[in-house]
Design an enzyme around this catalytic site. Structure first.
Site, PDB file in Angstrom:
ATOM      1  N   HIS A 111       0.825  -1.203   0.000  1.00 52.45           N
ATOM      2  CA  HIS A 111       0.000   0.000   0.000  1.00 52.45           C
ATOM      3  C   HIS A 111       0.859   1.253   0.000  1.00 52.45           C
ATOM      4  O   HIS A 111       2.059   1.205   0.275  1.00 52.45           O
ATOM      5  CB  HIS A 111      -0.980   0.017   1.192  1.00 52.45           C
ATOM      6  CG  HIS A 111      -0.336  -0.026   2.541  1.00 52.45           C
ATOM      7  ND1 HIS A 111      -0.277  -1.161   3.309  1.00 52.45           N
ATOM      8  CD2 HIS A 111       0.261   0.935   3.279  1.00 52.45           C
ATOM      9  CE1 HIS A 111       0.335  -0.913   4.453  1.00 52.45           C
ATOM     10  NE2 HIS A 111       0.671   0.365   4.455  1.00 52.45           N
ATOM     11  N   ARG A 115      -0.920  11.821   3.607  1.00 52.73           N
ATOM     12  CA  ARG A 115      -1.723  12.593   4.550  1.00 52.73           C
ATOM     13  C   ARG A 115      -2.754  13.445   3.825  1.00 52.73           C
ATOM     14  O   ARG A 115      -2.470  13.973   2.744  1.00 52.73           O
ATOM     15  CB  ARG A 115      -0.813  13.481   5.400  1.00 52.73           C
ATOM     16  CG  ARG A 115       0.294  12.719   6.107  1.00 52.73           C
ATOM     17  CD  ARG A 115       1.307  13.667   6.740  1.00 52.73           C
ATOM     18  NE  ARG A 115       2.435  12.934   7.307  1.00 52.73           N
ATOM     19  CZ  ARG A 115       3.510  12.576   6.628  1.00 52.73           C
ATOM     20  NH1 ARG A 115       3.619  12.899   5.348  1.00 52.73           N
ATOM     21  NH2 ARG A 115       4.480  11.905   7.218  1.00 52.73           N
ATOM     22  N   GLU A 162      -3.463   4.149   1.978  1.00 54.63           N
ATOM     23  CA  GLU A 162      -3.692   4.407   3.397  1.00 54.63           C
ATOM     24  C   GLU A 162      -3.664   5.914   3.597  1.00 54.63           C
ATOM     25  O   GLU A 162      -2.636   6.563   3.375  1.00 54.63           O
ATOM     26  CB  GLU A 162      -2.630   3.744   4.268  1.00 54.63           C
ATOM     27  CG  GLU A 162      -2.819   4.038   5.746  1.00 54.63           C
ATOM     28  CD  GLU A 162      -1.713   3.473   6.620  1.00 54.63           C
ATOM     29  OE1 GLU A 162      -1.706   3.785   7.821  1.00 54.63           O
ATOM     30  OE2 GLU A 162      -0.859   2.740   6.091  1.00 54.63           O
ATOM     31  N   ASN A 166      -4.177  13.987  10.518  1.00 56.19           N
ATOM     32  CA  ASN A 166      -3.688  14.467  11.808  1.00 56.19           C
ATOM     33  C   ASN A 166      -4.583  15.610  12.273  1.00 56.19           C
ATOM     34  O   ASN A 166      -4.787  16.585  11.545  1.00 56.19           O
ATOM     35  CB  ASN A 166      -2.227  14.939  11.689  1.00 56.19           C
ATOM     36  CG  ASN A 166      -1.280  13.789  11.400  1.00 56.19           C
ATOM     37  OD1 ASN A 166      -1.173  12.852  12.176  1.00 56.19           O
ATOM     38  ND2 ASN A 166      -0.607  13.859  10.260  1.00 56.19           N
ATOM     39  N   HIS A 180       2.618  11.395  -9.458  1.00 53.49           N
ATOM     40  CA  HIS A 180       1.199  11.043  -9.461  1.00 53.49           C
ATOM     41  C   HIS A 180       1.001   9.584  -9.062  1.00 53.49           C
ATOM     42  O   HIS A 180       1.956   8.806  -8.972  1.00 53.49           O
ATOM     43  CB  HIS A 180       0.551  11.293 -10.836  1.00 53.49           C
ATOM     44  CG  HIS A 180       1.095  10.420 -11.938  1.00 53.49           C
ATOM     45  ND1 HIS A 180       1.855  10.915 -12.967  1.00 53.49           N
ATOM     46  CD2 HIS A 180       0.990   9.086 -12.177  1.00 53.49           C
ATOM     47  CE1 HIS A 180       2.195   9.944 -13.790  1.00 53.49           C
ATOM     48  NE2 HIS A 180       1.680   8.808 -13.324  1.00 53.49           N
ATOM     49  N   GLU A 228      -3.190   9.791 -12.561  1.00 52.28           N
ATOM     50  CA  GLU A 228      -3.267   9.495 -13.989  1.00 52.28           C
ATOM     51  C   GLU A 228      -4.362   8.457 -14.183  1.00 52.28           C
ATOM     52  O   GLU A 228      -4.350   7.394 -13.548  1.00 52.28           O
ATOM     53  CB  GLU A 228      -1.942   8.929 -14.504  1.00 52.28           C
ATOM     54  CG  GLU A 228      -1.987   8.535 -15.979  1.00 52.28           C
ATOM     55  CD  GLU A 228      -0.763   7.750 -16.405  1.00 52.28           C
ATOM     56  OE1 GLU A 228       0.251   8.370 -16.765  1.00 52.28           O
ATOM     57  OE2 GLU A 228      -0.829   6.500 -16.372  1.00 52.28           O
TER      58      GLU A 228
END
Length: 343
Positions: A111, A115, A162, A166, A180, A228
């Site tokens: 993965h 953020r 993922e 915060n 990208h 993309e």
């Protein structure tokens, strides 16, 4: 035994607060793909953290461990001695044996971590525009962060994203080091229209790629991350690639091939555009997620930003992989060792 490596390109001072679930052992390593000896902050670097996962660990038990506990120094004398013994065993690796290990190790891309400023908004955008599914989500108020995993199938068989939120941080500097993410879709035009309707930005309208029959488009999500979009109705892995910019292409290829055992799947040089790119990965590009590296002629330093974090990659042995990476100019930022609170 299931294991994982984290391969990030973050700002070195702003790693995500959370750590991978089910993690038993981990380490972090940096690789600087620039030739210059400028300061660590100004160079575009790759930071990697490897996580070895145990097999019979209940998800509820693992997710109950606080991030602060995962970051505490070592646990018991027995565990510490075990780490030292394994490290001593693997310290005898030569470059030849490390290369053999990298090719024999069962590695896969798991993965990508980054953020976002509004977790629920991003989840809604990805599910409605890109057709991803929310696989799991958790909130850790005592650590002031939340995260969510999304993708096109179960985490054990698909490459996923993922997202980390915060508390109180609603904007990040994306920088220009992350180019990208690549997604294969049934209809590029349909997704582009959804992006427009849901608050995203279209950077490039659908068009044929270099006169071929392949239709692509480029869009941005609400946080500014670029995607993309390419048409492929039957792709086994729709979340197809992550593209990063590097300052020294040949050096980066050499590092990923030797230290991470990736295969060089393709290489394109476009002198007229002063641009080159390569594709690396584990297995055929049409069947697996891949890492793409982009090199712009004459540019050796990029702005890492503080949004993009890392890519997770599976490995059979964290300790041996760490020693192998050291042999090929990887800088270990945190030595391998058991993580407290996870058995």
């Amino acid at each position: 035994m299931l294991t994982r490596i984290m391969v990030p390109v973050p700002s070195p001072f702003s790693l995500p607060k959370k750590r991978s679930f089910s993690s038993q052992c981990s380490f972090k390593v940096s690789f600087d793909d620039n030739q210059s000896n400028e300061t660590y902050c100004s160079n575009f670097s790759r930071r990697l953290a490897l996580f070895q996962l145990g097999t019979a660990i209940p998800q509820s038990q693992v997710l109950g461990v606080k991030a602060s506990e995962l970051l505490r120094p070592a646990e018991s004398t027995v565990e510490t001695n075990n780490v030292r013994n394994v490290a001593a065993m693997n310290s005898n690796l030569t470059e030849d044996s490390a290369l053999q290990w990298a090719k024999k190790d069962k590695r896969k891309m798991l993965h990508v971590v980054y953020r976002v400023g509004d977790l629920d908004k991003t989840i809604k955008f990805y599910t409605e525009c890109f057709g991803m599914k929310l696989l799991r989500k958790r909130d850790i108020p005592e650590e002031r962060y939340s995260n969510a995993f999304l993708g096109y199938g179960p985490e054990d068989s698909h490459f996923t994203v993922e997202l980390t939120y915060n508390y109180g941080v609603d904007k990040y500097n994306i920088g220009n080091g992350l180019r990208h993410f690549g997604i294969r879709v049934d209809s590029v035009e349909k997704v582009v229209n959804l992006v427009k309707a849901k608050g995203g930005k279209v950077i490039k309208e659908p068009a044929l790629l270099n006169g071929s029959s392949k239709v692509i488009a480029y869009v941005e999500d609400p946080d500014g991350y670029k995607f993309e979009l390419s048409k492929e109705a039957t792709a086994p892995e729709p979340l197809h690639h992550v593209m990063l910019c590097v300052g020294n292409l040949d050096r980066s290829i050499n590092f990923y091939k030797k230290a991470f055992g990736m295969d060089l799947l393709s290489k394109q040089d476009n002198p007229e555009l002063k641009y080159a790119e390569v594709t690396l990965g584990y297995g055929a590009e049409d069947m697996n997620p891949v890492l793409k590296l982009a090199y712009n002629y004459g540019i050796s330093v990029y702005d890492k930003g503080d949004g993009y974090a890392q890519i997770a990659i599976g490995t059979d042995d964290v300790y041996k992989t760490a020693e192998a990476i050291k042999l090929f100019d990887g800088m270990i930022a945190r030595e391998p060792g058991p993580l407290p609170g996870v058995r």
